[in-house]
Write a protein that holds these residues in place. Sequence first.
Motif, short mmCIF file in Angstrom:
data_model
loop_
_atom_site.label_atom_id
_atom_site.label_comp_id
_atom_site.label_asym_id
_atom_site.label_seq_id
_atom_site.Cartn_x
_atom_site.Cartn_y
_atom_site.Cartn_z
N TRP A 202 -30.43 -30.16 20.19
CA TRP A 202 -29.32 -30.95 19.66
C TRP A 202 -27.98 -30.50 20.25
O TRP A 202 -27.13 -31.33 20.57
CB TRP A 202 -29.28 -30.85 18.13
CG TRP A 202 -28.02 -31.40 17.55
CD1 TRP A 202 -27.71 -32.72 17.34
CD2 TRP A 202 -26.86 -30.65 17.16
NE1 TRP A 202 -26.43 -32.83 16.83
CE2 TRP A 202 -25.89 -31.59 16.72
CE3 TRP A 202 -26.54 -29.30 17.14
CZ2 TRP A 202 -24.64 -31.19 16.26
CZ3 TRP A 202 -25.31 -28.90 16.68
CH2 TRP A 202 -24.37 -29.85 16.26
N VAL A 203 -27.80 -29.18 20.43
CA VAL A 203 -26.54 -28.69 21.02
C VAL A 203 -26.34 -29.32 22.40
O VAL A 203 -25.27 -29.84 22.72
CB VAL A 203 -26.54 -27.14 21.16
CG1 VAL A 203 -25.31 -26.68 21.92
CG2 VAL A 203 -26.56 -26.48 19.79
N VAL A 204 -27.41 -29.29 23.21
CA VAL A 204 -27.34 -29.87 24.56
C VAL A 204 -27.01 -31.35 24.47
O VAL A 204 -26.09 -31.85 25.13
CB VAL A 204 -28.68 -29.66 25.31
CG1 VAL A 204 -28.64 -30.35 26.67
CG2 VAL A 204 -28.96 -28.17 25.48
N PRO B 126 -27.21 -27.95 12.51
CA PRO B 126 -26.83 -29.32 12.90
C PRO B 126 -26.53 -30.23 11.70
O PRO B 126 -25.63 -31.05 11.75
CB PRO B 126 -28.07 -29.83 13.66
CG PRO B 126 -28.69 -28.60 14.21
CD PRO B 126 -28.44 -27.52 13.19
N GLU B 127 -27.28 -30.02 10.60
CA GLU B 127 -27.13 -30.91 9.44
C GLU B 127 -25.87 -30.60 8.63
O GLU B 127 -25.50 -31.34 7.74
CB GLU B 127 -28.37 -30.80 8.54
CG GLU B 127 -29.67 -31.20 9.21
CD GLU B 127 -30.26 -30.11 10.12
OE1 GLU B 127 -31.14 -30.47 10.93
OE2 GLU B 127 -29.85 -28.93 10.03
N ILE C 108 -26.74 -21.67 13.63
CA ILE C 108 -27.91 -20.96 13.14
C ILE C 108 -29.10 -21.89 13.37
O ILE C 108 -29.24 -22.91 12.69
CB ILE C 108 -27.78 -20.62 11.64
CG1 ILE C 108 -26.53 -19.74 11.41
CG2 ILE C 108 -29.02 -19.91 11.14
CD1 ILE C 108 -26.25 -19.41 9.96
N PRO C 109 -29.96 -21.59 14.35
CA PRO C 109 -31.04 -22.52 14.68
C PRO C 109 -32.28 -22.26 13.82
O PRO C 109 -32.79 -21.15 13.79
CB PRO C 109 -31.32 -22.20 16.16
CG PRO C 109 -30.98 -20.76 16.31
CD PRO C 109 -29.96 -20.42 15.25
N ASN D 62 -29.75 -38.02 17.08
CA ASN D 62 -28.89 -38.29 15.91
C ASN D 62 -29.63 -38.07 14.60
O ASN D 62 -29.15 -38.39 13.53
CB ASN D 62 -28.33 -39.72 15.97
CG ASN D 62 -29.42 -40.76 15.81
OD1 ASN D 62 -30.60 -40.45 15.98
ND2 ASN D 62 -29.02 -41.99 15.49
N PHE D 63 -30.84 -37.51 14.70
CA PHE D 63 -31.63 -37.28 13.49
C PHE D 63 -32.55 -36.08 13.71
O PHE D 63 -33.21 -35.99 14.75
CB PHE D 63 -32.47 -38.52 13.16
CG PHE D 63 -33.03 -38.50 11.76
CD1 PHE D 63 -32.29 -39.00 10.69
CD2 PHE D 63 -34.29 -37.96 11.52
CE1 PHE D 63 -32.81 -38.97 9.39
CE2 PHE D 63 -34.81 -37.91 10.22
CZ PHE D 63 -34.07 -38.42 9.16
N THR D 64 -32.55 -35.13 12.77
CA THR D 64 -33.51 -34.03 12.83
C THR D 64 -34.47 -34.28 11.67
O THR D 64 -35.42 -35.02 11.80
CB THR D 64 -32.80 -32.67 12.72
OG1 THR D 64 -31.93 -32.70 11.57
CG2 THR D 64 -31.97 -32.39 13.96
N TYR D 65 -34.21 -33.70 10.49
CA TYR D 65 -34.90 -34.16 9.29
C TYR D 65 -33.89 -34.93 8.44
O TYR D 65 -34.17 -35.42 7.36
CB TYR D 65 -35.51 -32.99 8.49
CG TYR D 65 -34.49 -32.02 7.95
CD1 TYR D 65 -33.86 -32.25 6.73
CD2 TYR D 65 -34.15 -30.88 8.66
CE1 TYR D 65 -32.90 -31.39 6.25
CE2 TYR D 65 -33.20 -29.99 8.18
CZ TYR D 65 -32.59 -30.25 6.97
OH TYR D 65 -31.64 -29.39 6.49
N ALA D 66 -32.65 -34.99 8.95
CA ALA D 66 -31.55 -35.70 8.29
C ALA D 66 -30.63 -36.18 9.42
O ALA D 66 -30.76 -35.70 10.55
CB ALA D 66 -30.79 -34.73 7.38
N PRO D 67 -29.71 -37.11 9.13
CA PRO D 67 -28.80 -37.56 10.20
C PRO D 67 -27.92 -36.41 10.69
O PRO D 67 -27.46 -35.59 9.89
CB PRO D 67 -27.94 -38.63 9.50
CG PRO D 67 -28.72 -39.03 8.30
CD PRO D 67 -29.50 -37.83 7.88
N VAL D 68 -27.71 -36.32 11.99
CA VAL D 68 -26.82 -35.31 12.57
C VAL D 68 -25.86 -36.02 13.52
O VAL D 68 -26.18 -37.08 14.05
CB VAL D 68 -27.61 -34.21 13.34
CG1 VAL D 68 -28.43 -33.37 12.39
CG2 VAL D 68 -28.49 -34.82 14.42
N PRO D 69 -24.67 -35.45 13.75
CA PRO D 69 -23.72 -36.12 14.65
C PRO D 69 -24.27 -36.20 16.08
O PRO D 69 -24.87 -35.24 16.57
CB PRO D 69 -22.48 -35.21 14.62
CG PRO D 69 -22.73 -34.17 13.59
CD PRO D 69 -24.16 -34.20 13.21
#
Length: 285
Positions: free
Chosen positions: A161-163, A137-138, A152-153, A172-179
């Motif tokens: 996040w995919v869902v 995701p990142e 690659i999860p 919009n954030f995991t350990y960093a911003p994601v789309p």
Amino acid sequence: MRRPCACETCVSEAEVSLWFDERYNLSISPLLTKQNSLLSESTYKWWMRLQGERNPIDVNIATEELFKVIPGESNLLERSPYQCRTCAVVGNSGNLKESGYGLDIDSHNFVFRMNHAPTTKFEKDVGNKTTHHFVYPESVRDLSENVSMILIPFKTLDLQWVVSALTTGTINFTYAPVPRKIKVSKDKILVYHPEFMKYVYDRWLMHHGRYPSTGLLSVVFALHICDKVDLYGFGADSKGNWHHYWENNPSAGAFRQTGVHDGDFEADIIGNLTSIKKINIYRGR
């Protein structure tokens, strides 16, 4: 006895190298599907340790939700002794600069790229065909319509996040911003199997580093999909610099010793695969 493919040499041919035969296991599926989504206990424990999520949701719930949104099916795994399936695995090394490999790369049945890997303005050296793009995701980016995304999860949240990215856009954030949203059609999204990640870590990496790099995960994936595997853009450039082909800063490659991946051990695996002719590696001109 019939050979496993129609190429001059076939990756999956046994008894070429004991080292290879001890590692290579075609019975493990590279892709997570609705049918094989139950993780074994040992894989689950290893995978949960990769990234310290606090209170992740049950992975079975996450995969069930995931396959309600994406089919996760692919004909990638259908091999035939009458075919010669060729793969170009394109890394991001600066040794692609001025290589002129573009047409060569594009001539393969499958072209695998990873992470940011731009092709616009670099076509002469890196080609412009991509069939599958490996991301997490990142590192995700917009892909052309005909390109499959292989996620690659590294954590349960990646599956969620995919869902989210295909529906509500809430994450919009995991350990960093994601789309929040991605422009990929649902049937073009495939998921790298955590069981296969662990197989790469156990059998190939022999537990060096914390987990395999995207590069090594892509290479072993290709060994399971293709009959002939060619690598481009791996390793340092001719001056020994580790950087990306789209960067002008040769010292940008300080990422080599991240403590997460064992770059030297991974390079040895690639070297061994080359010496027993299971892969060909093109190191720039």
